[in-house]
Structures are given as C-alpha cells and as structure tokens.
Write an enzyme that holds these catalytic residues in place. Sequence first.
Site, PDB file in Angstrom:
ATOM      1  N   GLY A  11      49.377  68.312  88.367  1.00 53.94           N
ATOM      2  CA  GLY A  11      50.710  68.908  88.296  1.00 53.94           C
ATOM      3  C   GLY A  11      51.785  67.897  88.644  1.00 53.94           C
ATOM      4  O   GLY A  11      52.698  68.180  89.412  1.00 53.94           O
ATOM      5  N   HIS A  12      51.681  66.701  88.058  1.00 55.91           N
ATOM      6  CA  HIS A  12      52.618  65.639  88.444  1.00 55.91           C
ATOM      7  C   HIS A  12      54.010  65.826  87.847  1.00 55.91           C
ATOM      8  O   HIS A  12      54.919  65.078  88.168  1.00 55.91           O
ATOM      9  CB  HIS A  12      52.050  64.268  88.083  1.00 55.91           C
ATOM     10  CG  HIS A  12      51.583  64.176  86.682  1.00 55.91           C
ATOM     11  ND1 HIS A  12      50.252  64.204  86.345  1.00 55.91           N
ATOM     12  CD2 HIS A  12      52.269  64.087  85.534  1.00 55.91           C
ATOM     13  CE1 HIS A  12      50.139  64.136  85.037  1.00 55.91           C
ATOM     14  NE2 HIS A  12      51.337  64.063  84.523  1.00 55.91           N
ATOM     15  N   LEU A  15      57.990  69.906  90.771  1.00 51.87           N
ATOM     16  CA  LEU A  15      58.862  69.399  91.839  1.00 51.87           C
ATOM     17  C   LEU A  15      58.056  68.600  92.860  1.00 51.87           C
ATOM     18  O   LEU A  15      58.391  67.453  93.186  1.00 51.87           O
ATOM     19  CB  LEU A  15      59.540  70.611  92.515  1.00 51.87           C
ATOM     20  CG  LEU A  15      60.308  70.354  93.799  1.00 51.87           C
ATOM     21  CD1 LEU A  15      61.542  69.504  93.531  1.00 51.87           C
ATOM     22  CD2 LEU A  15      60.715  71.680  94.456  1.00 51.87           C
ATOM     23  N   SER A 108      51.656  78.603  99.793  1.00 59.60           N
ATOM     24  CA  SER A 108      53.087  78.897  99.828  1.00 59.60           C
ATOM     25  C   SER A 108      53.377  79.761 101.051  1.00 59.60           C
ATOM     26  O   SER A 108      52.510  80.531 101.487  1.00 59.60           O
ATOM     27  CB  SER A 108      53.458  79.666  98.556  1.00 59.60           C
ATOM     28  OG  SER A 108      54.662  80.363  98.749  1.00 59.60           O
ATOM     29  N   SER A 109      54.601  79.662 101.557  1.00 63.34           N
ATOM     30  CA  SER A 109      54.933  80.473 102.739  1.00 63.34           C
ATOM     31  C   SER A 109      54.975  81.966 102.401  1.00 63.34           C
ATOM     32  O   SER A 109      54.947  82.803 103.301  1.00 63.34           O
ATOM     33  CB  SER A 109      56.250  80.014 103.367  1.00 63.34           C
ATOM     34  OG  SER A 109      57.299  80.116 102.444  1.00 63.34           O
ATOM     35  N   CYS A 110      55.022  82.292 101.095  1.00 59.92           N
ATOM     36  CA  CYS A 110      54.985  83.720 100.750  1.00 59.92           C
ATOM     37  C   CYS A 110      53.571  84.282 100.872  1.00 59.92           C
ATOM     38  O   CYS A 110      53.359  85.472 100.663  1.00 59.92           O
ATOM     39  CB  CYS A 110      55.591  83.994  99.378  1.00 59.92           C
ATOM     40  SG  CYS A 110      54.689  83.279  98.033  1.00 59.92           S
ATOM     41  N   TYR A 137      52.086  86.481  92.858  1.00 60.51           N
ATOM     42  CA  TYR A 137      52.023  85.030  93.074  1.00 60.51           C
ATOM     43  C   TYR A 137      51.364  84.717  94.426  1.00 60.51           C
ATOM     44  O   TYR A 137      50.496  83.836  94.527  1.00 60.51           O
ATOM     45  CB  TYR A 137      53.441  84.456  93.011  1.00 60.51           C
ATOM     46  CG  TYR A 137      53.545  83.009  93.359  1.00 60.51           C
ATOM     47  CD1 TYR A 137      53.145  82.020  92.458  1.00 60.51           C
ATOM     48  CD2 TYR A 137      54.055  82.598  94.599  1.00 60.51           C
ATOM     49  CE1 TYR A 137      53.246  80.674  92.783  1.00 60.51           C
ATOM     50  CE2 TYR A 137      54.159  81.256  94.925  1.00 60.51           C
ATOM     51  CZ  TYR A 137      53.757  80.300  94.020  1.00 60.51           C
ATOM     52  OH  TYR A 137      53.856  78.972  94.343  1.00 60.51           O
ATOM     53  N   LYS A 141      48.008  82.527  95.495  1.00 65.87           N
ATOM     54  CA  LYS A 141      48.062  81.406  96.442  1.00 65.87           C
ATOM     55  C   LYS A 141      47.058  81.598  97.582  1.00 65.87           C
ATOM     56  O   LYS A 141      46.425  80.647  98.026  1.00 65.87           O
ATOM     57  CB  LYS A 141      49.495  81.262  96.993  1.00 65.87           C
ATOM     58  CG  LYS A 141      50.439  80.622  95.995  1.00 65.87           C
ATOM     59  CD  LYS A 141      50.046  79.175  95.862  1.00 65.87           C
ATOM     60  CE  LYS A 141      50.659  78.455  94.719  1.00 65.87           C
ATOM     61  NZ  LYS A 141      50.165  77.093  94.551  1.00 65.87           N
ATOM     62  N   HIS A 180      64.469  78.774  92.065  1.00 68.31           N
ATOM     63  CA  HIS A 180      64.609  79.089  93.484  1.00 68.31           C
ATOM     64  C   HIS A 180      66.080  78.979  93.866  1.00 68.31           C
ATOM     65  O   HIS A 180      66.887  78.389  93.138  1.00 68.31           O
ATOM     66  CB  HIS A 180      63.761  78.133  94.315  1.00 68.31           C
ATOM     67  CG  HIS A 180      62.297  78.369  94.155  1.00 68.31           C
ATOM     68  ND1 HIS A 180      61.634  79.380  94.795  1.00 68.31           N
ATOM     69  CD2 HIS A 180      61.371  77.747  93.386  1.00 68.31           C
ATOM     70  CE1 HIS A 180      60.363  79.374  94.451  1.00 68.31           C
ATOM     71  NE2 HIS A 180      60.173  78.390  93.585  1.00 68.31           N
ATOM     72  N   ARG A 210      65.842  81.426 105.485  1.00 65.53           N
ATOM     73  CA  ARG A 210      64.762  80.620 104.921  1.00 65.53           C
ATOM     74  C   ARG A 210      64.726  79.264 105.621  1.00 65.53           C
ATOM     75  O   ARG A 210      65.775  78.729 106.017  1.00 65.53           O
ATOM     76  CB  ARG A 210      64.986  80.355 103.419  1.00 65.53           C
ATOM     77  CG  ARG A 210      64.931  81.586 102.534  1.00 65.53           C
ATOM     78  CD  ARG A 210      63.510  82.114 102.392  1.00 65.53           C
ATOM     79  NE  ARG A 210      63.450  83.280 101.528  1.00 65.53           N
ATOM     80  CZ  ARG A 210      63.586  84.546 101.933  1.00 65.53           C
ATOM     81  NH1 ARG A 210      63.804  84.803 103.212  1.00 65.53           N
ATOM     82  NH2 ARG A 210      63.484  85.545 101.081  1.00 65.53           N
ATOM     83  N   ASP A 270      66.773  90.944  98.219  1.00 71.84           N
ATOM     84  CA  ASP A 270      66.825  89.979  99.313  1.00 71.84           C
ATOM     85  C   ASP A 270      65.489  89.263  99.495  1.00 71.84           C
ATOM     86  O   ASP A 270      65.436  88.159 100.014  1.00 71.84           O
ATOM     87  CB  ASP A 270      67.130  90.709 100.631  1.00 71.84           C
ATOM     88  CG  ASP A 270      68.623  90.752 100.922  1.00 71.84           C
ATOM     89  OD1 ASP A 270      69.388  89.982 100.302  1.00 71.84           O
ATOM     90  OD2 ASP A 270      69.017  91.565 101.782  1.00 71.84           O
TER      91      ASP A 270
END
Length: 313
Positions: A11-12, A15, A108-110, A137, A141, A180, A210, A270
Amino acid sequence: MNLTDRIYVAGHHTLLGKALLRQLQQRDYSAVIASSAEEPDLTDRADVDAYFNDVRPDYVFLAAGMTGGIGANQKIPAELMLNNLLIECQVIDSAQKYGTRKLVYFASSCSYPRSCRQPMQVASLMTGPLEPTNEAYATAKIAGIKLCQAYRQQYGVDMISVIPANMFGPGDEFGVEDSHVIAALIVKMHRAKRAGMEKIDVWGSGSPRREFIYVDDVADAAIFLMENYSSGAPINVGNGSDVSIREIAQMIKEVVGYHGELCFDRNRPDGMPLKALDSSELLAMGWQPKTPLRLGLERTYRWFVETNGVIDS
Ligand code: GDP
C-alpha cells in the site's frame, strides 16, 4: 532490519505508505520494494501469492487498504470492509508462507469501543460496542489484529499490530465528501478563500475531540517498533494531545488564510465523542513524536497547494 534487507511497504500509494517510503529512504534502506508498477492487486489471492513468491520480502509494513472519513464510512461500508478484509488475509498469509521475518500491521483507533475509557488502552479492545458510523471498517481492522495474533500463535511468525491516532499529512486524499476531517477542511477552506465565499460548512457540532498525528511520525514510530517491539498485544501510536473539531477547524483556517465564517452543520454526524490513545508504552520505550500539530498542518497545506491535490466533488 539491516540496510540491505528486502522491505515491502504494502500500500505504498496510501497516506501512510508514502510516509513509510519517505522515512525508509531517509534512513538509507537500499532494498525497499515499492515501485507502483510492481504492486499486485492486494485483494487477489493468486496475485499476492505470486508476488510474494517472486519478491520474498524479509520485512513487511501492511499499510494497504481502503480508508475514508465519516462520510465514506457511511456511504460505502461494505466496500471498505471487504477491501480491508481481503488485503489483510492475502498479505498476512503470503508473508507467513514465503518466509517474511516480521510484519507490522496497521489497525485504527476506531477499533476501540465507542464508550471506551479515555485515553484508550489496548486492554479495552473488544470490551464494548463499536461506533456505529464506522462499525464495518472497524470490524475489518479488528479482524486484522486477530489474524496477526493467530498467525503468531500457530506459526510463531513475528506479526505486530500498531494502532495509530487520526493521521493526516502530505499525500492524503483531498476531497469534500469522502476524506478525513483535516483534508476535507483544507479543501473546503482553500476553495472558499479562492472563490471569496463568506462561509463554509463544518460537519457536526464541533465538540468531538480527536488526537491528530502527522503521518511521518506514525511511519517513524512503525520503523522503531519493527526494530524494538515483538508481542501479540497491539500497541498505540499517538502524541498524547487531543483537540476539538472546532479547534482544528480554527487552526486550519489560520493556516489556509481563510477569513470566512465556520458554520457547524448538526445534520452531519459527530462520530465518536472522543478518541485519544494511551501511548505510554511506546513513549516509555524512548520514542517521541517530532511534529507539532501546527507545523504538520502547514506542511500538509503547502503540499496540497504545490501539487494542487486531488479535488473531486
Ligand atoms: P473519524 O475520526 O473516524 O470520526 O473521522 P473523520 O476524520 O471523518 O471525522 C472526524 C470528525 O470531524 C467528526 O466529528 C466529523 O463530524 C468532523 N468533521 C467536520 N467537518 C468535517 C468534514 O468536512 N469532513 C469529515 N470527514 N469530517 C468532518
């Protein structure tokens, strides 16, 4: 990792993948396998298998997989979930099969429960319901974390999971609907400034908080962890400070030089009220974040202006 070991950033073009390439290059790793021509379709079993058979990377950073902001998570949850599940399965299995020595997987933090105690500790994973706006998602993860643990248990292969805070930086997807929050607000304010618009919409109430981290700091931490961390337990990567959406919007306004009004659209979701990571374990190992939020925003905006970003709708 020796400087001549074969390192594959899966996945280069993402981001995080781009930041990993920048950071590896700065450290003079000479065998980073990552030209876009070479990357297989990571969702495809046969493609990934053939690629690993051919390339046989010693080390893998698994930074691939579709991602998006709260808008994308509501619009295309199935695509996001399927894409991430497939990639995790193919890359993790092929890494094991073709002798990869170590793999760093990015969760991920989610992945944390919506009502998690803050700042979020790894022990809180899977202790409560997920935030509904990104449940699909987040489930994918979490599956990746579990897969790394299962491969570690069954095959003894060193696979670790890293949980970064909300990342932003050069190379992000800059769009109005699917990005995002930081990338989306940069696009909106940049356009509004150029068009002389008096106000822009900011989604939600502005009160959620966040923890934002500059993507090169996450890449730096991931290389540090590749070298210094080996455990089935995931590890958080954050910088220990959170801001409200209202505050980040105000900072972006200053960085972009937009003088109009910010209108909070409460018809938009939110998401989680607060997402802050407890990164004390990483900090105790001697790692430190390097990029203050404001500097990261300035670099990101400069990159966006220089490359003109990718502006969709
Ligand atoms: P999240 O951390 O998974 O919720 O992902 P996001 O980065 O998409 O959103 C963070 C927060 O920013 C949420 O509270 C959104 O309501 C808020 N927000 C404000 N304006 C925007 C916007 O234009 N785009 C996005 N994606 N979020 C926004």
